[in-house]
Motif scaffolding. Structure first.
Motif, short mmCIF file in Angstrom:
data_model
loop_
_atom_site.label_atom_id
_atom_site.label_comp_id
_atom_site.label_asym_id
_atom_site.label_seq_id
_atom_site.Cartn_x
_atom_site.Cartn_y
_atom_site.Cartn_z
N GLY A 1 0.82 -1.22 0.00
CA GLY A 1 0.00 0.00 0.00
C GLY A 1 0.85 1.26 0.00
N HIS A 2 1.95 1.23 0.75
CA HIS A 2 2.89 2.36 0.74
C HIS A 2 3.37 2.62 -0.69
CE1 HIS A 2 4.42 3.57 4.82
NE2 HIS A 2 3.70 2.52 5.17
N ALA A 3 3.87 1.59 -1.34
CA ALA A 3 4.43 1.75 -2.68
C ALA A 3 3.36 2.21 -3.66
CB ALA A 3 5.07 0.44 -3.14
N LEU A 4 2.19 1.59 -3.62
CA LEU A 4 1.11 1.98 -4.54
C LEU A 4 0.63 3.41 -4.28
CD1 LEU A 4 -1.04 -1.28 -4.68
CD2 LEU A 4 0.27 -0.25 -6.54
N SER A 5 0.48 3.76 -3.02
CA SER A 5 -0.01 5.11 -2.69
C SER A 5 0.92 6.19 -3.23
CB SER A 5 -0.13 5.27 -1.17
OG SER A 5 -1.09 4.40 -0.66
N PHE A 6 2.21 5.99 -3.02
CA PHE A 6 3.15 7.01 -3.49
C PHE A 6 3.37 6.92 -4.99
CE2 PHE A 6 3.75 7.48 0.98
CZ PHE A 6 4.04 8.82 1.12
N GLY A 7 3.21 5.75 -5.58
CA GLY A 7 3.26 5.64 -7.03
C GLY A 7 2.11 6.41 -7.67
N ILE A 8 0.92 6.28 -7.10
CA ILE A 8 -0.24 7.02 -7.60
C ILE A 8 -0.04 8.51 -7.41
CG2 ILE A 8 -2.71 7.47 -7.19
CD1 ILE A 8 -2.94 4.41 -6.56
N LEU A 9 0.49 8.91 -6.25
CA LEU A 9 0.77 10.33 -6.02
C LEU A 9 1.72 10.86 -7.08
CD1 LEU A 9 0.39 12.80 -4.17
CD2 LEU A 9 2.43 12.04 -2.92
N PHE A 10 2.76 10.08 -7.39
CA PHE A 10 3.70 10.51 -8.44
C PHE A 10 2.97 10.69 -9.77
CE2 PHE A 10 6.13 9.42 -12.17
CZ PHE A 10 7.10 10.40 -12.13
N LEU A 11 2.15 9.72 -10.16
CA LEU A 11 1.45 9.81 -11.45
C LEU A 11 0.56 11.04 -11.51
CD1 LEU A 11 0.51 6.05 -11.96
CD2 LEU A 11 2.30 7.34 -13.16
N LEU B 1 9.61 15.84 -5.35
CA LEU B 1 8.56 16.28 -4.43
C LEU B 1 7.89 15.10 -3.72
CD1 LEU B 1 6.97 19.18 -6.50
CD2 LEU B 1 8.32 19.38 -4.40
N CYS B 2 7.61 14.04 -4.45
CA CYS B 2 6.99 12.86 -3.85
C CYS B 2 7.93 12.18 -2.86
CB CYS B 2 6.53 11.88 -4.93
SG CYS B 2 5.11 12.45 -5.87
N SER B 3 9.21 12.15 -3.19
CA SER B 3 10.19 11.55 -2.28
C SER B 3 10.29 12.37 -0.99
CB SER B 3 11.56 11.47 -2.96
OG SER B 3 11.49 10.61 -4.07
N LEU B 4 10.29 13.68 -1.11
CA LEU B 4 10.32 14.54 0.07
C LEU B 4 9.05 14.36 0.91
CD1 LEU B 4 11.83 17.82 -1.44
CD2 LEU B 4 12.93 16.25 0.19
N PHE B 5 7.92 14.22 0.23
CA PHE B 5 6.65 13.99 0.93
C PHE B 5 6.68 12.64 1.66
CE2 PHE B 5 2.06 12.84 1.01
CZ PHE B 5 1.63 13.86 1.84
N ALA B 6 7.30 11.64 1.06
CA ALA B 6 7.44 10.32 1.70
C ALA B 6 8.23 10.46 3.00
CB ALA B 6 8.12 9.34 0.75
N PHE B 7 9.34 11.18 2.95
CA PHE B 7 10.12 11.39 4.17
C PHE B 7 9.31 12.17 5.19
CE2 PHE B 7 12.95 13.85 6.86
CZ PHE B 7 13.68 12.83 7.45
N LEU C 1 12.08 4.24 1.94
CA LEU C 1 12.66 3.52 0.79
C LEU C 1 11.59 2.76 0.01
CD1 LEU C 1 15.94 2.17 2.41
CD2 LEU C 1 15.67 4.09 0.82
N ILE C 2 10.63 2.18 0.71
CA ILE C 2 9.53 1.48 0.04
C ILE C 2 8.69 2.49 -0.76
CG2 ILE C 2 7.37 0.22 0.43
CD1 ILE C 2 8.87 -1.11 2.85
N ASP C 3 8.41 3.64 -0.14
CA ASP C 3 7.65 4.69 -0.83
C ASP C 3 8.38 5.15 -2.09
OD1 ASP C 3 5.99 4.52 1.38
OD2 ASP C 3 6.75 6.35 2.32
N ILE C 4 9.67 5.37 -1.97
CA ILE C 4 10.47 5.81 -3.12
C ILE C 4 10.51 4.72 -4.18
CG2 ILE C 4 12.80 6.47 -3.87
CD1 ILE C 4 13.04 8.04 -1.21
N GLY C 5 10.50 3.46 -3.74
CA GLY C 5 10.42 2.35 -4.70
C GLY C 5 9.14 2.43 -5.52
N GLY C 6 8.02 2.73 -4.87
CA GLY C 6 6.75 2.89 -5.60
C GLY C 6 6.79 4.08 -6.54
#
Length: 158
Positions: free
Chosen positions: A65-75, A90-96, A115-120
């Motif tokens: 869910g972490h990876a998908l959520s931040f992947g969708i945010l990036f898109l 910006l998404c990586s900074l938001f993840a942190f 790291l999982i968020d950034i992976g997504g």
């Protein structure tokens, strides 16, 4: 504020809600939202890795869910600002930020989750590059449908 930012902001708020709610299981199964504030968290908690449980289905589900959520945010953000590199940063900074903020809400903020968020985010970034190279979403969907149809045709001929 321009209306084009509304989907990005709403999705970011959903991520904040999910990551800062006191009990994720209550949110997931009972739609119960609650917050507990800790004014002086232990910032060294960011470095804990002993709570990684890859054998737990719920843990893997949460991290997916972490990876998908931040992947969708990036898109959403990349489409809105039309700049993949800025959206990635910006998404990586938001993840942190979300993991750091969790420490103040009695949640377990972890750099491993960043790291999982950034992976997504990275997977979504690579997906946008692939889709663009293939000629857009319609072309990718058409080629995928053709491959699936060819697979079924091969199965029938056996």
């Amino acid at each position: 504020m321009k209306a084009k930012y509304i989907p990005v902001i709403l999705w970011a708020l959903c991520i904040l809600l999910a990551t800062n709610t006191y009990n994720f299981q209550s949110l997931l199964f009972s739609q119960d939202i609650g917050f507990n504030i800790r004014l002086f968290p232990n910032l060294s908690d960011l470095f804990i890795i002993s709570d990684i449980h890859l054998d737990s289905k719920l843990y893997v589900f949460q991290k997916t869910g972490h990876a998908l959520s931040f992947g969708i945010l990036f898109l959403l953000l990349a489409k809105t600002i039309a700049d993949n590199k800025k959206a990635f940063i910006l998404c990586s900074l938001f993840a942190f930020f979300t993991e750091f903020l969790q420490l103040f809400f009695e949640r377990s903020g972890r750099l491993s989750d960043v790291l999982i968020d950034i992976g997504g985010i990275y997977l979504a970034y690579r997906l946008t590059i692939y889709v663009k190279a293939q000629g857009g979403v319609a072309a990718v969907l058409w080629k995928t449908a053709q491959k699936i149809a060819a697979t079924f045709a091969d199965e029938k001929s056996r």
